[in-house]
Design a protein around this motif. Structure first.
Motif, short mmCIF file in Angstrom:
data_model
loop_
_atom_site.label_atom_id
_atom_site.label_comp_id
_atom_site.label_asym_id
_atom_site.label_seq_id
_atom_site.Cartn_x
_atom_site.Cartn_y
_atom_site.Cartn_z
N VAL A 2 78.64 -2.18 48.98
CA VAL A 2 78.56 -3.65 49.10
C VAL A 2 77.65 -4.16 48.08
CG1 VAL A 2 77.31 -5.69 50.40
CG2 VAL A 2 78.76 -4.00 51.50
N GLY A 3 76.65 -3.27 47.36
CA GLY A 3 75.59 -3.83 46.59
C GLY A 3 74.39 -4.18 46.78
N GLU A 17 70.84 -2.19 48.72
CA GLU A 17 70.19 -0.82 48.80
C GLU A 17 70.40 -0.15 50.42
OE1 GLU A 17 68.06 -3.55 45.74
OE2 GLU A 17 68.90 -3.51 47.91
N PRO A 18 70.74 1.05 50.63
CA PRO A 18 70.80 1.70 52.05
C PRO A 18 69.44 1.69 52.53
CG PRO A 18 71.94 2.82 50.05
CD PRO A 18 71.13 1.92 49.47
N GLU A 19 68.31 1.69 51.87
CA GLU A 19 67.00 1.54 52.40
C GLU A 19 66.65 0.29 53.18
OE1 GLU A 19 67.24 4.35 49.20
OE2 GLU A 19 67.57 2.14 49.19
N ARG A 20 67.41 -0.66 53.12
CA ARG A 20 67.63 -1.81 53.89
C ARG A 20 67.97 -1.71 55.27
NH1 ARG A 20 66.76 -6.56 51.06
NH2 ARG A 20 66.94 -6.38 48.60
N LEU A 21 68.33 -0.53 55.57
CA LEU A 21 68.76 0.05 56.91
C LEU A 21 67.96 1.18 57.30
CD1 LEU A 21 70.40 -0.37 59.88
CD2 LEU A 21 72.27 1.21 58.28
N LYS A 22 67.21 0.76 58.43
CA LYS A 22 66.35 2.03 58.97
C LYS A 22 66.77 2.38 60.34
CE LYS A 22 61.58 3.46 59.17
NZ LYS A 22 60.45 3.27 58.66
N ARG A 59 64.10 -4.62 44.85
CA ARG A 59 64.37 -5.84 43.95
C ARG A 59 65.93 -6.36 44.44
NH1 ARG A 59 68.55 -4.22 40.43
NH2 ARG A 59 68.91 -1.97 40.51
N SER A 60 65.95 -7.68 43.92
CA SER A 60 67.18 -8.56 44.47
C SER A 60 68.12 -7.78 43.91
CB SER A 60 66.76 -9.87 43.84
OG SER A 60 65.81 -10.41 44.40
N SER A 61 69.34 -8.20 44.68
CA SER A 61 70.63 -7.56 43.95
C SER A 61 71.07 -8.33 42.79
CB SER A 61 71.68 -7.71 45.12
OG SER A 61 73.00 -7.40 44.68
N PRO A 62 71.77 -7.62 41.80
CA PRO A 62 72.05 -8.21 40.73
C PRO A 62 73.43 -9.10 40.90
CG PRO A 62 72.74 -5.93 40.50
CD PRO A 62 71.78 -5.98 41.78
N GLU A 78 79.51 -12.82 46.08
CA GLU A 78 80.01 -11.44 45.90
C GLU A 78 79.56 -10.59 46.89
OE1 GLU A 78 81.14 -8.15 42.49
OE2 GLU A 78 79.89 -9.80 41.98
N ILE A 79 78.18 -10.82 47.21
CA ILE A 79 77.81 -10.04 48.47
C ILE A 79 78.51 -10.26 49.71
CG2 ILE A 79 75.80 -9.75 49.95
CD1 ILE A 79 75.42 -8.09 47.30
N MET A 80 78.47 -11.61 49.87
CA MET A 80 79.18 -12.08 51.17
C MET A 80 80.76 -11.35 51.30
SD MET A 80 76.96 -13.41 52.94
CE MET A 80 77.90 -14.21 54.27
N ALA A 81 81.47 -11.67 50.04
CA ALA A 81 82.93 -11.12 49.98
C ALA A 81 82.77 -9.60 50.21
CB ALA A 81 83.26 -11.32 48.65
N ASN A 82 81.86 -8.92 49.78
CA ASN A 82 81.83 -7.32 49.95
C ASN A 82 81.48 -7.07 51.42
OD1 ASN A 82 82.29 -7.04 47.31
ND2 ASN A 82 80.26 -6.43 46.59
#
Length: 249
Positions: A90-91, A93-98, A125-128, A133-137
């Motif tokens: 999606v873009g 970071e996997p670390e956003r899920l714990k 850091r914020s996604s580039p 695009e994040i919502m589409a992904n």
């Protein structure tokens, strides 16, 4: 996601038997949703939380062997492994899920773990990528997480990696992880193609440019999608076929 000027919004799906609700202290940036078992949560709901503005998601369950549903925590571990792979695509970071597994008489209270995770998310850091695009992904990821092939593979992980088949063979965990990687990526790409061609008919070349893939790879996915009734030829402009998404049932 959001700038690091305020505590991130955290959604926590918590097992009904984890932490005593009357004694819990909950930080103001954390929303807790009680569920019967963390292993029974639909992975799509986790991705939906990100779609609705969560900057981090916690799953809180019981440590082995204290799960009231015997192996709910093991199911949760498998789901989180798959979800982290999808988040990377999606873009985010996997670390956003714990996943947090706690004992019935946990020494530290929920407030400690919630603040610790909030700080971890805050440092990311914020996604580039743009919000659009994040919502589409995320839309593609939610559909991929619902895919029958991916769900069957996750459900058979224990059977494939821990028990021998009729030929006395079992799949090493590294091989299973590689297989899971391939299936997660393939399903994500197909549903991203489906999302893009639902907006308007597109050519293989245009899709390849958007996805950053070789046209031959995109064409292979489209061929597979046509067999499954996910996409169809819309029209031909000059010598260029344009494909349009079909309604997936």
């Amino acid at each position: 996601m959001s700038p690091n000027s305020y505590p991130p919004r955290i959604i926590c799906f918590m097992c009904n038997w984890a932490f005593c609700e009357e004694e819990m202290r909950i930080p103001y940036n954390v929303d807790v949703i009680r569920i019967m078992c963390v292993g029974r949560i639909d992975p799509v709901l986790v991705l939906e939380a990100f779609s609705r503005g969560a900057e981090g998601v916690m799953l809180v369950g019981c440590k082995p062997p204290d799960c009231h549903f015997v192996d709910g925590n093991l199911h949760a571990k498998r789901a989180v492994k798959m979800l982290k792979k999808l988040l990377a695509l999606v873009g985010l970071e996997p670390e956003r899920l714990k996943l947090l597994l706690v004992a019935p008489l946990e020494e530290k209270d929920f407030n400690y773990y919630a603040k610790e995770f909030s700080e971890e998310v805050w440092k990311l850091r914020s996604s580039p990528l743009s919000k659009e695009e994040i919502m589409a992904n995320l839309t593609a990821a939610k559909n991929a997480a619902s895919a029958f092939r991916l769900r069957v593979l996750l459900g058979r992980e224990e059977e494939l990696t821990e028990f021998m088949n009729a030929y006395g063979e079992k799949i090493p965990e590294e091989e299973f992880d590689a297989l899971l990687d391939d299936v997660v990526k393939a399903e994500f790409i197909r549903y991203k193609i489906h999302y893009l061609t639902r907006i308007k008919p597109r050519s293989v070349k245009e899709l390849a440019q958007i996805l950053g893939l070789k046209p031959s790879i995109v064409l292979r996915h489209i061929t597979n999608m046509r067999r499954k009734g996910m996409i169809a030829l819309d029209r031909v402009e000059g010598y260029t076929p344009l494909y349009k998404a079909l309604e997936v049932r």
